[in-house]
Motif scaffolding. Structure first.
Motif, mmCIF file in Angstrom:
data_model
loop_
_atom_site.group_PDB
_atom_site.id
_atom_site.type_symbol
_atom_site.label_atom_id
_atom_site.label_comp_id
_atom_site.label_asym_id
_atom_site.label_seq_id
_atom_site.Cartn_x
_atom_site.Cartn_y
_atom_site.Cartn_z
ATOM 1 N N PHE A 101 23.326 -3.460 3.377
ATOM 2 C CA PHE A 101 22.287 -4.382 2.946
ATOM 3 C C PHE A 101 21.036 -4.214 3.799
ATOM 4 N N HIS A 102 21.238 -4.132 5.123
ATOM 5 C CA HIS A 102 20.102 -3.956 6.016
ATOM 6 C C HIS A 102 19.358 -2.664 5.741
ATOM 7 N N SER A 103 20.108 -1.586 5.514
ATOM 8 C CA SER A 103 19.459 -0.297 5.225
ATOM 9 C C SER A 103 18.578 -0.406 4.004
ATOM 10 N N VAL A 104 19.112 -1.066 2.969
ATOM 11 C CA VAL A 104 18.346 -1.204 1.739
ATOM 12 C C VAL A 104 17.068 -1.996 2.001
ATOM 13 N N VAL A 105 17.218 -3.158 2.620
ATOM 14 C CA VAL A 105 16.074 -4.029 2.846
ATOM 15 C C VAL A 105 15.023 -3.362 3.732
ATOM 16 N N ASP A 106 15.490 -2.653 4.768
ATOM 17 C CA ASP A 106 14.539 -2.015 5.672
ATOM 18 C C ASP A 106 13.761 -0.897 5.008
ATOM 19 N N SER A 107 14.448 -0.133 4.158
ATOM 20 C CA SER A 107 13.751 1.000 3.574
ATOM 21 C C SER A 107 12.973 0.636 2.316
ATOM 22 N N LEU A 108 13.177 -0.580 1.817
ATOM 23 C CA LEU A 108 12.542 -0.960 0.549
ATOM 24 C C LEU A 108 11.019 -0.816 0.517
ATOM 25 N N ASP A 152 7.527 -10.408 7.399
ATOM 26 C CA ASP A 152 8.110 -9.604 6.338
ATOM 27 C C ASP A 152 7.054 -9.199 5.330
ATOM 28 N N LEU A 153 6.173 -10.140 5.035
ATOM 29 C CA LEU A 153 5.133 -9.851 4.058
ATOM 30 C C LEU A 153 4.256 -8.701 4.533
ATOM 31 N N LYS A 154 4.035 -8.668 5.863
ATOM 32 C CA LYS A 154 3.189 -7.618 6.437
ATOM 33 C C LYS A 154 3.772 -6.241 6.150
ATOM 34 N N LYS A 155 5.107 -6.153 6.130
ATOM 35 C CA LYS A 155 5.726 -4.858 5.866
ATOM 36 C C LYS A 155 5.396 -4.379 4.465
ATOM 37 N N TYR A 156 5.126 -5.332 3.570
ATOM 38 C CA TYR A 156 4.868 -4.965 2.196
ATOM 39 C C TYR A 156 3.396 -4.794 1.881
ATOM 40 N N ARG A 157 2.550 -4.753 2.912
ATOM 41 C CA ARG A 157 1.127 -4.772 2.611
ATOM 42 C C ARG A 157 0.667 -3.541 1.843
ATOM 43 N N TRP A 158 1.302 -2.349 2.190
ATOM 44 C CA TRP A 158 0.886 -1.168 1.442
ATOM 45 C C TRP A 158 1.357 -1.233 -0.007
ATOM 46 N N MET A 162 8.609 -19.722 8.777
ATOM 47 C CA MET A 162 7.298 -19.358 8.217
ATOM 48 C C MET A 162 6.806 -18.068 8.858
ATOM 49 N N ASN A 163 7.049 -18.007 10.181
ATOM 50 C CA ASN A 163 6.571 -16.831 10.901
ATOM 51 C C ASN A 163 7.216 -15.537 10.424
ATOM 52 N N THR A 164 8.563 -15.589 10.275
ATOM 53 C CA THR A 164 9.265 -14.378 9.851
ATOM 54 C C THR A 164 8.880 -14.000 8.432
ATOM 55 N N PHE A 165 8.572 -14.997 7.616
ATOM 56 C CA PHE A 165 8.159 -14.703 6.248
ATOM 57 C C PHE A 165 6.867 -13.892 6.249
ATOM 58 N N LEU A 166 5.907 -14.330 7.098
ATOM 59 C CA LEU A 166 4.639 -13.603 7.176
ATOM 60 C C LEU A 166 4.849 -12.198 7.718
#
Lengths: 181, 159
Positions: B33-40, A7-13, A1-5
């Protein structure tokens, strides 16, 4: 759950921007819808192009060891290095921001900063796909003129960048690339 | 069409690599795969802004700004639009071609195309991440100056 949140934070913009586009669709429907379809189109194009490009360069990374890379494009490779960097950049496909992580991989492998800039410059101006397309859209003569200017420009800017970047800054970039990849 | 060739090449290389050394191939695929996911996330942001800009800056608007007789002002506007805008060449070249038909000069077109390709304000975040702030600014600045000079020269040659 933690890693999901996390990851979600990276997509906030991304989420914020999407909401803004949605607002645009509501307020100015014509522009909004056009923006949305352009985004989807470009997204599909980009997603199609990224996997094969990244896999090709990842294979390069895995199969070409550091010493070989340095011999051809690293310290002391001079004209040979510039030449190879140009070739490498020209076989790229896709927009320039795709090339940035690849340039990281190259820096990690020991390619000199100068040659990385040749690579990036070639990627954005002398890409084979680009050159061919320009020829069909705007004519051979125009394409050749611009190609000539572009090649000169890329070499000039790469040389200038190399000369005006302090050793400290170069070192910082190299260290930074270890962190990014 | 080019995408198909790209995939064929990638698949051939991948297959050869797989039979030559399985673990190296797995490593390559994983790292790709990691490069793609990280830069997405960053790429998506650039894409969204770019798509929106493209829908606003359509052909008509740009024609008005850098079309016939727009002169030095047109060059300046072309430089600004090109630096900020980010468009795939598939969009940029036809746009340049129709701008030429609409009366834009070769100077403005060259300025526009050169800055679109070489200078990227939109891509600054992605570039800074890989190449740090000061070098990024220098790279864009040097290219901008070069674009300006070469656009004026090409414009003079071809007019």
């Amino acid at each position: 759950m933690n890693t999901f949140l996390k990851d979600l934070k990276k997509y906030r913009w991304v989420l914020i921007l999407l909401i803004l586009v949605l607002l645009l669709v509501l307020i100015v429907p014509d522009t909004g819808k056009k923006a949305f379809s352009t985004i989807i189109e470009t997204l599909i194009d980009m997603l199609l192009v990224i996997p094969p490009i990244y896999i090709t360069f990842a294979l390069l990374d895995v199969w070409v060891d550091r010493d070989t890379m340095i011999k051809y494009m690293g310290e002391g490779s001079e004209i040979k290095g510039t030449f190879f960097a140009f070739i490498l950049g020209s076989i790229g496909v896709g927009p320039i921001y795709i090339a940035f992580p690849i340039s990281n991989m190259l820096i990690n492998k020991g390619v000199t900063l100068h040659n990385v800039y040749i690579f990036l410059g070639a990627w954005c101006t002398t890409k084979i796909t680009l050159v061919l397309f320009e020829c069909t859209s705007l004519g051979l003569k125009y394409m050749l003129i611009r190609l000539g200017f572009n090649i000169i420009g890329v070499i000039l800017v790469a040389w200038l960048l190399d000369k005006t970047t302090t050793k400290k800054e170069k070192q910082a970039i190299i260290e930074n690339s270890h962190l990014v990849v | 069409m080019f995408t198909i060739i790209l995939y064929i090449i990638a698949i051939i290389l991948l297959t050869v690599s797989f039979f030559a050394n399985r673990s190296k191939t797995k490593q390559a695929v994983k790292s790709a795969f990691h490069s793609v996911v990280d830069s997405l996330p960053l790429f998506l942001c650039i894409l969204i802004i770019m798509g929106t800009l493209l829908s606003i800056l359509d052909n008509d608007l740009i024609s008005q700004l850098i079309g016939r007789d727009s002169g030095v002002g047109g060059m300046a506007i072309a430089a600004v639009i090109g630096s900020v805008a980010l468009m795939p060449s598939i969009v940029a070249f036809p746009m340049a071609s129709s701008l030429l038909d609409a009366g834009a000069g070769y100077g403005q077109i060259t300025m526009f195309l050169s800055t679109v390709m070489m200078v990227g304000v939109l891509t600054l975040p992605a570039e800074i991440k890989s190449l740090r702030l000061s070098t990024t600014i220098k790279r864009n600045l040097y290219f901008l100056v070069y674009c300006i000079i070469s656009a004026f020269i090409i414009g003079a040659i071809l007019s």
